[in-house]
Design an enzyme around this catalytic site. Structure first.
Site, PDB file in Angstrom:
ATOM      1  N   GLU B  56      -4.753   2.515  11.291  1.00 11.84           N
ATOM      2  CA  GLU B  56      -5.172   1.312  10.566  1.00 11.84           C
ATOM      3  C   GLU B  56      -4.555   1.219   9.168  1.00 11.84           C
ATOM      4  OE1 GLU B  56      -7.160   3.297  12.238  1.00 11.84           O
ATOM      5  OE2 GLU B  56      -8.433   2.098  13.593  1.00 11.84           O
ATOM      6  N   PHE B 118     -24.001   4.832  14.962  1.00 12.75           N
ATOM      7  CA  PHE B 118     -22.688   5.367  15.323  1.00 12.75           C
ATOM      8  C   PHE B 118     -21.577   4.494  14.735  1.00 12.75           C
ATOM      9  CE2 PHE B 118     -19.082   5.508  18.386  1.00 12.75           C
ATOM     10  CZ  PHE B 118     -18.666   6.797  18.085  1.00 12.75           C
ATOM     11  N   GLN B 119     -20.665   5.115  14.046  1.00 12.16           N
ATOM     12  CA  GLN B 119     -19.523   4.428  13.407  1.00 12.16           C
ATOM     13  C   GLN B 119     -19.945   3.363  12.414  1.00 12.16           C
ATOM     14  OE1 GLN B 119     -16.598   3.397  16.469  1.00 12.16           O
ATOM     15  NE2 GLN B 119     -15.726   5.439  16.210  1.00 12.16           N
ATOM     16  N   LYS B 168     -21.358  -6.709  14.910  1.00  8.87           N
ATOM     17  CA  LYS B 168     -21.061  -7.027  16.310  1.00  8.87           C
ATOM     18  C   LYS B 168     -21.938  -8.151  16.851  1.00  8.87           C
ATOM     19  CE  LYS B 168     -19.888  -4.550  20.544  1.00  8.87           C
ATOM     20  NZ  LYS B 168     -19.851  -3.223  21.204  1.00  8.87           N
ATOM     21  N   MET B 479      10.211  13.665  -6.425  1.00 11.69           N
ATOM     22  CA  MET B 479       9.743  13.202  -7.729  1.00 11.69           C
ATOM     23  C   MET B 479       8.804  14.232  -8.364  1.00 11.69           C
ATOM     24  SD  MET B 479      10.089  11.127 -10.055  1.00 11.69           S
ATOM     25  CE  MET B 479      10.727   9.492  -9.681  1.00 11.69           C
TER      26      MET B 479
HETATM   27  C1  TPP Z   1      -0.134   9.245  -0.792  1.00 12.28           C
HETATM   28  C2  TPP Z   1       0.503   9.934  -1.943  1.00 12.28           C
HETATM   29  N1  TPP Z   1       0.350  11.260  -2.129  1.00 12.28           N
HETATM   30  C3  TPP Z   1       0.948  11.879  -3.161  1.00 12.28           C
HETATM   31  C4  TPP Z   1       1.715  11.195  -4.042  1.00 12.28           C
HETATM   32  C5  TPP Z   1       2.376  11.902  -5.218  1.00 12.28           C
HETATM   33  N2  TPP Z   1       3.852  11.809  -5.121  1.00 12.28           N
HETATM   34  C6  TPP Z   1       4.557  10.901  -5.812  1.00 12.28           C
HETATM   35  S1  TPP Z   1       6.184  10.967  -5.497  1.00 12.28           S
HETATM   36  C7  TPP Z   1       5.984  12.262  -4.433  1.00 12.28           C
HETATM   37  C8  TPP Z   1       7.143  12.876  -3.761  1.00 12.28           C
HETATM   38  C9  TPP Z   1       7.719  12.002  -2.724  1.00 12.28           C
HETATM   39  O1  TPP Z   1       8.602  12.778  -1.941  1.00 12.28           O
HETATM   40  P1  TPP Z   1       9.580  12.093  -0.938  1.00 12.28           P
HETATM   41  O2  TPP Z   1       8.856  11.123  -0.094  1.00 12.28           O
HETATM   42  O3  TPP Z   1      10.359  13.133  -0.230  1.00 12.28           O
HETATM   43  O4  TPP Z   1      10.516  11.237  -1.900  1.00 12.28           O
HETATM   44  P2  TPP Z   1      11.556  11.777  -2.993  1.00 12.28           P
HETATM   45  O5  TPP Z   1      10.835  11.783  -4.311  1.00 12.28           O
HETATM   46  O6  TPP Z   1      11.998  13.129  -2.571  1.00 12.28           O
HETATM   47  O7  TPP Z   1      12.645  10.765  -2.973  1.00 12.28           O
HETATM   48  C10 TPP Z   1       4.639  12.617  -4.355  1.00 12.28           C
HETATM   49  C11 TPP Z   1       4.118  13.727  -3.550  1.00 12.28           C
HETATM   50  C12 TPP Z   1       1.837   9.807  -3.816  1.00 12.28           C
HETATM   51  N3  TPP Z   1       2.538   9.025  -4.637  1.00 12.28           N
HETATM   52  N4  TPP Z   1       1.257   9.212  -2.765  1.00 12.28           N
END
Ligand code: TPP
Ligand code: MG
Lengths: 190, 576
Positions: B56, B118-119, B168, B479
């Protein structure tokens, strides 16, 4: 000085929840909030008191409240001439020996004794918050058992209704089919 | 369709109303609490298409992607409980980026509400701070009104997500149905339109008197459809424009007044210009901390005009001299006639100097033997037409896309800006593909983020969604690794991430997959992918330790950028 807001909101389930949630989420503090039916059918009026001091932030609070769909209008009356009242029920220790004395004191504050027991009595008093603080202090010499204070309610002086700038009658009159359908929803308000 | 009274069930009313709202596609996943709705769908399946998602969260992002590229309201549907809670990240993403979506959730019967059936989840409660508005429909008579209001609220004013929770028994209850045609009854909801004459005059005084003005263009430009007004203002008064991440495309990247993106990974010239400016004209943006850096040192010498449709954004983060709460396009039309023609040669030549300095430091100048993310993105740019839609995920590749994919047209970039939701890109692109079937769509996604919602490859295949997927695979949560390198002494704790063989994954789903490790293979693989109808995937193996520059460290001033070293110093600083 505390910020005082008067809000007119649609009388729908969950509205108070939305307002409370907004204050929590935006990190604004509610000092008190009082809600009750208004002169507009289907609308509730609230007095909200916050501890925000700063003018721009006060406006941000107001704008955030206005952003809630069910909030019809909000005015900040902090700097307007207003009547502000609070209501309190105060239960104190008192037996036959002190009852008369307490009665005289309460009279001075234009309060009333509304319940008498063998070892306690309940005082009801309405007034400006400072007056309430004062009577509570005076009564504390007898021993306070319980205090129930309602939050502040405010109304502006003069002939204007600040949360109805004249176009609300449009809403009242236009509530045709929509409100007929919705009328089945009792709401239970807030 | 006549408005004759008919007896319909809530479920039938729902579809009837969706058709009336012009809904073409619903992204959803069925369950016990939406069975009546799904059962009633058959009568409308010629008008409304249902896309079966794999999770979802994907449904909410698809609705979001659909909405962002089309400007129409996207619709997601989920069952009660876990179905509804799975929507939450998607709702929050749409809220932060003002995307108009309507989420429909099934709920346990009104008679069971509140009893931990439930749910059962209190989804209106859970999403209260994440939605623009929400409804829990307790009576079948209210349903049509709620749906109509929900669509209206979602798409007007500052758009946003609206949730409708439908028990529902409301779905199965019957009522005499007449489609409501009376005016929408929302006394507390009146999106503003025009600026006052006083505000127009004040704005003109500031604009005409400024020597070093900068326009800050946010997503509001795109949402208000103010591109041509903005362009007229820019050209008449020669005002440089810096955009937010979501504002990219509001001015053509190649426009001489375009400074590119502002903020944490903005261009040095945009950030310098903002810091040096004597007037900021903020148009439909909200001074997010990622664009302002440290507030105390933000654009210290400028007067500030802020135009936004959301009054609560004005003076929220940055104190402004003139706050205008109105529709941006309308305001710009109001002020344009009074704007003086100016050339501003001093200001533009100063900006030109900053531009040249940036060119010098460009990562594309290094002829590195390994593939660089920026090269992949630039090559994709060169191979696509201006109207291609790019959907990015979150991370280094997202910032590289913002820097190196030069957007010439509005509404060609879809990205999660405010919430920064990893896993957003693939489902958002699938959603977008239903709105712009004739346009090319590219997903640019990291190896981390792709693995967050990879299951939607199944949806893409089942629906034949024509999305090209470019995984910028650096073996890292890049990042986060970048922050570790800069601020945590290169302790790469839990940021190296393994990947499955994406080519095999693609094949397993029945779509073509390619792996690319050399520059000269970028273009041919791209051509294979784009010539293939339906989804295709390319796994670009790129430099592991690449950095996104410039970077304003969190909490630093905009002028305190960490810059990519000059080419002469590159070898000395190269990190391995
Ligand atoms: C759902 C979620 N969890 C954690 C983060 C923290 N976060 C920001 S950038 C990043 C790294 C992303 O890695 P990747 O998808 O390999 O992209 P890259 O930066 O290597 O291009 C993370 C873990 C986030 N933005 N969103
Ligand atoms: Mg990565």
């Amino acid at each position: 000085m505390k910020q005082i807001l008067i809000a007119l909101v649609e009388d729908k389930p969950g509205v108070l929840n939305r307002i409370a949630s907004l204050f929590r989420r935006r990190n604004f503090n509610i000092e008190s909030i009082v809600a009750g039916h208004s002169e507009v059918p289907g609308a509730t009026r609230l007095t909200i008191v916050t501890d925000e001091e700063e003018r721009l932030r006060r406006n941000v609070i107001r704008q955030n409240l206005l952003k809630l769909i069910n909030v019809i209008d909000v005015v900040d009356v902090t700097d307007q001439p207003c009547i502000i009242r609070e209501h309190a029920l105060i239960k104190i220790k008192s037996d036959g020996a002190t009852r008369g004395e307490v009665g005289a004191l309460v009279e001075m504050y234009r309060g009333r004794i509304v319940d008498v027991g063998t070892r306690s009595l309940v005082v009801e008093v309405t007034g400006e918050p400072r007056k309430l603080d004062s009577i509570i202090e005076v009564l504390s010499t007898y021993g306070i058992i319980e205090i129930m204070r309602a939050g502040k309610v405010a109304i502006t002086r003069g002939a204007e209704n600040p949360t109805d700038n004249g176009d609300l009658h449009l809403w009242k009159n236009s509530r045709g089919k929509a409100s007929a359908a919705k009328a089945t929803n009792k709401g239970g308000v807030l | 369709m006549g408005n004759n009274q008919r007896t319909l069930t809530g479920a039938e009313i729902l579809w009837e109303c969706l058709v009336r709202e012009g809904v073409e596609v619903v992204f959803g996943y069925p369950g016990g609490a939406t069975l009546p709705i799904y059962d009633a769908m058959s009568g409308h399946s010629d008008k409304v298409r249902h896309v079966l998602v794999r999770h979802e969260q994907g449904a909410a992002h698809m609705a979001d992607g659909y909405a962002r590229v089309s400007g129409k309201v996207g619709v997601a549907m989920a069952t009660s409980g876990p179905g509804a809670t799975n929507l939450v990240t998607g709702i929050a993403t749409a809220m932060m980026d003002s995307s108009p979506i309507v989420c429909l959730t099934g709920q346990v019967a009104t008679t069971a509400l509140g009893g931990d059936a439930f749910q059962e989840t209190d989804i209106t409660g859970a999403t209260l701070p994440l939605t623009k508005h929400s409804y829990l429909v307790m009576q079948v008579e209210e349903l049509a009104y709620s749906i109509r209001e929900a669509f209206y609220i979602a798409r007007t004013g500052r758009p946003g997500p609206v949730l409708i929770d439908i028990p529902k028994d409301v779905q199965t209850a019957s009522t005499e149905f007449v489609y409501p045609d009376d005016p929408i009854d929302l006394p507390g909801y009146n999106p503003p339109e025009r600026a006052t004459d006083q505000q127009v005059n004040n704005a003109l005084e500031l604009i005409n008197g400024a020597e070093k003005p900068v326009i800050l263009a946010g997503q509001g430009v795109l949402m208000s459809g103010a591109m041509s007004e903005l362009n007229q203002l820019v050209e008449k008064a020669t005002i440089p424009v810096a955009t937010t991440l979501l504002g990219l495309g509001s001015i053509p990247a190649s426009h001489p007044c375009n400074l590119g993106m502002m903020g944490m990974h903005g261009t040095a010239m945009a950030n310098h210009a903002i810091q040096e400016a004597d007037l900021l004209i903020a148009c439909g943006m909200r001074f997010d901390d990622r664009v302002t850096g440290k507030l105390q040192t933000y654009s210290p010498n400028s007067r500030k005009i802020h135009i936004d449709i959301d009054a609560s954004e004005l003076n929220k983060n940055v104190r402004v001299d003139l706050a205008i709460n109105a529709d941006l396009a309308t305001v710009l039309r109001q002020i344009l006639p009074g704007v003086k023609k100016r050339k501003r040669s001093e200001w533009t030549s100063q900006i030109q100097e900053w531009r040249e300095d940036a060119d010098q430091r460009d990562v594309l100048r290094t002829d590195s033997p390994v593939l660089m993310g920026a090269q992949v993105i630039r090559t994709i740019r060169e191979g696509t037409s201006d109207d291609a839609v790019i959907v990015t995920d979150v991370g280094q590749h997202q910032m590289l896309e913002a820097q190196y994919y030069t957007h010439e047209q509005p509404l060609t970039l879809i990205t999660s800006g405010g919430l920064g939701t990893m896993g957003f890109s693939l489902p958002a692109a699938i959603g977008a593909s239903f709105a712009v079937q004739e346009r090319e769509i590219w997903v640019i996604v990291g190896d981390g983020g792709f693995q967050m919602n990879m299951q939607e490859l199944g949806t893409a295949m089942q629906e034949g969604a024509n999305v090209n997927i470019a995984i910028i695979n650096n073996g890292y949560l890049g990042m986060v690794r970048q922050w570790q390198q800069l601020f945590y002494e290169a302790r790469y704790t839990e940021t190296p991430i393994s990947s499955p063989d994406y080519v095999k994954i693609a094949e397993a789903y029945g779509m073509p997959g390619y792996r690319v490790e050399r520059q000269e293979d970028i273009r041919p693989s791209m051509e294979c992918a784009r010539n293939h109808p339906g989804p295709a995937l390319i796994d670009f193996i790129v430099e592991k330790h690449d950095m996104v520059y410039p970077m304003v460290p969190a909490g630093a001033g905009l002028h305190e950028m960490i810059r990519r070293p000059h080419p002469s110093q590159v070898d000395a600083v190269k990190v391995e």
